[in-house]
Design a protein around this motif. Structure first.
Motif, mmCIF file in Angstrom:
data_model
loop_
_atom_site.group_PDB
_atom_site.id
_atom_site.type_symbol
_atom_site.label_atom_id
_atom_site.label_comp_id
_atom_site.label_asym_id
_atom_site.label_seq_id
_atom_site.Cartn_x
_atom_site.Cartn_y
_atom_site.Cartn_z
ATOM 1 N N GLU A 251 6.626 4.391 6.520
ATOM 2 C CA GLU A 251 7.764 3.475 6.724
ATOM 3 C C GLU A 251 7.834 2.448 5.599
ATOM 4 O O GLU A 251 8.908 2.135 5.095
ATOM 5 C CB GLU A 251 7.603 2.727 8.056
ATOM 6 N N TYR A 253 6.669 2.802 2.538
ATOM 7 C CA TYR A 253 7.081 3.486 1.306
ATOM 8 C C TYR A 253 8.609 3.545 1.234
ATOM 9 O O TYR A 253 9.201 3.372 0.174
ATOM 10 C CB TYR A 253 6.492 4.903 1.282
ATOM 11 N N TYR A 254 9.255 3.774 2.377
ATOM 12 C CA TYR A 254 10.731 3.871 2.418
ATOM 13 C C TYR A 254 11.386 2.511 2.705
ATOM 14 O O TYR A 254 12.560 2.457 3.033
ATOM 15 C CB TYR A 254 11.163 4.884 3.478
ATOM 16 N N VAL A 303 8.083 14.404 3.805
ATOM 17 C CA VAL A 303 8.261 13.072 3.209
ATOM 18 C C VAL A 303 7.959 13.143 1.717
ATOM 19 O O VAL A 303 7.249 14.040 1.265
ATOM 20 C CB VAL A 303 7.346 12.008 3.882
ATOM 21 N N GLU A 304 8.539 12.180 0.996
ATOM 22 C CA GLU A 304 8.377 12.155 -0.467
ATOM 23 C C GLU A 304 6.960 11.822 -0.918
ATOM 24 O O GLU A 304 6.399 12.515 -1.773
ATOM 25 C CB GLU A 304 9.304 11.083 -1.045
#
Ligand code: NAD
Ligand code: GLY
Length: 351
Positions: A251, A253-254, A303-304
């Motif tokens: 979360e 990271y985004y 996820v990235e």
């Protein structure tokens, strides 16, 4: 209608059933001497359910007011909280009155914090309307607001006098939030109940409505057991954080946008289970079972960030204790434990 009794520092019931909002006043009457209530809710929930609750309270002989705030996590702030305090003061609320949270986890956390702090504490009733709030945040007494430095950093334990779960409210919940709540539901199956997990594997997001009452009842019962064993979060309650350490890193990271909490936790559960398998703490088979279950609830996502990029956030994890960090690991479906690792060891696993 089913009841789960929670024997915490305050003993209270969680009442689960259909159409309970219409009869809320009569459910509330035995648990508080308050005659006046402030209902705190966000604008979405107010549009759909506030009138129903106020009608029940007024026809039960109570007086009530409402404090409505814009929906969303951004409202769980010291700004909104200050507005709530000012509202209560300007309306001359006293300690013999009570606060009702009607809504999701944002509402419950913030209204609970307001109830726990205004005049050093007013009676508090939870009426959760999102799946996440029904299975998790409304039970157990954790309340909080966010500050710019982090989520839930300011809070207190404030057990409610009563939790009313009207399962009909799930019918109006947008699908994304249903999926989000299912992340926590799968978590309960993984950490505590193989039978719940199997039930979930036999269903999917489009048919969950057919078993949702049982699922909510089972999750609340599990949460009750955990809270009774460790109300103040010094041991067993940590198991509820399964998937959350890496989930929070994702979360972060985004920047808390573009990925929901439930999906981030689901990915966190998958990543930690894969690491556990790699280090001999569970079989590879568990990763496959978890993935297949999450797929059924739109929770199996890519996820990235690579694992190695998730370490920085782990250093700020609330569960870190000096040089060690407690990581929740499942060794089989329905059983979890906290594994204490040095931060360096955990970071080396991520690399
Ligand atoms: P939320 O309260 O923002 O609700 C999600 C959305 O659904 C909102 O837009 C809301 O308006 C809408 N909504 C709620 N019920 C509805 C209904 N029946 N019909 C239509 N719309 C409805 O968020 P949430 O996902 O419920 O909760 C997340 C929050 O809970 C976070 O702040 C998190 O920190 C907190 N939380 C607390 C605990 C705890 O133990 N206290 C546990 C987990 C999460
Ligand atoms: N949702 C985590 C807890 O209640 O401890």
């Amino acid at each position: 209608m089913r009841t789960v009794r929670v024997n915490a520092s305050t003993v209270y019931d969680v009442i689960i059933g259909h159409g309970l909002l219409d009869g809320a006043a009569e459910l509330i009457r035995p648990v508080t001497t308050a005659k006046r209530f402030v209902v705190i809710c966000d604008d979405n929930v107010a549009d759909i359910y506030l009138d129903k609750l106020e009608t029940s309270l007024r026809s039960g002989g109570y007086s009530c007011d409402s404090f409505v705030f814009p929906h969303g996590e951004a409202s769980k702030s010291s700004d909104t909280l200050t507005h709530i305090y000012s509202f209560l003061a300007s309306m001359h609320y006293t300690r013999t009155d009570a606060v009702i949270a009607l809504g999701g986890g944002v509402t419950g956390d913030m209204a609970g914090y307001a109830a726990g702090t205004y005049l050093r504490g007013m009676d508090f009733i939870q009426i959760p309307t999102s799946l996440l709030a029904q299975v998790d945040s409304s039970v157990g007494g954790k309340t909080a607001i966010d500050i710019p430095e982090g989520k839930n950093l300011v809070g207190l334990f404030k057990q409610p006098k009563l939790v009313i779960i009207d399962t009909d409210t799930i019918g109006t919940l947008p699908k994304d939030f249903l999926v989000d709540g299912m992340g926590e539901v799968v978590k309960y199956g993984m950490i505590k109940s193989a039978s719940l997990f199997d039930k979930l594997c036999g269903c999917d997001i489009d048919h969950i409505g057919t078993i949702i009452d049982d699922v909510i009842y089972e999750c609340v019962s599990i949460k009750r057991d955990v809270v009774e064993a460790d109300e103040f979060d010094r041991g067993e309650r940590a198991l509820l954080n399964f998937g959350h350490t890496l989930g929070h890193s994702i979360e972060q990271y985004y920047h808390y946008t573009g990925i929901s909490h439930g999906r981030a936790v689901a990915k966190g559960m998958e990543l930690i289970t894969a690491l556990a398998a790699e280090h001999g703490m569970c079989d590879d088979d568990l990763c496959t079972k978890l993935h297949e279950c999450l797929e059924k609830y739109d929770l199996a996502i890519e996820v990235e960030p690579a694992l190695s990029e998730l370490g920085e956030a782990v250093l700020n994890d609330k569960k870190r204790d000096g040089d060690t960090i407690g990581i929740v690991v499942c060794d089989k479906v329905g059983h979890a434990s906290v594994v204490k690792l040095t931060v360096d060891t955990f970071l080396s696993y991520l690399r």
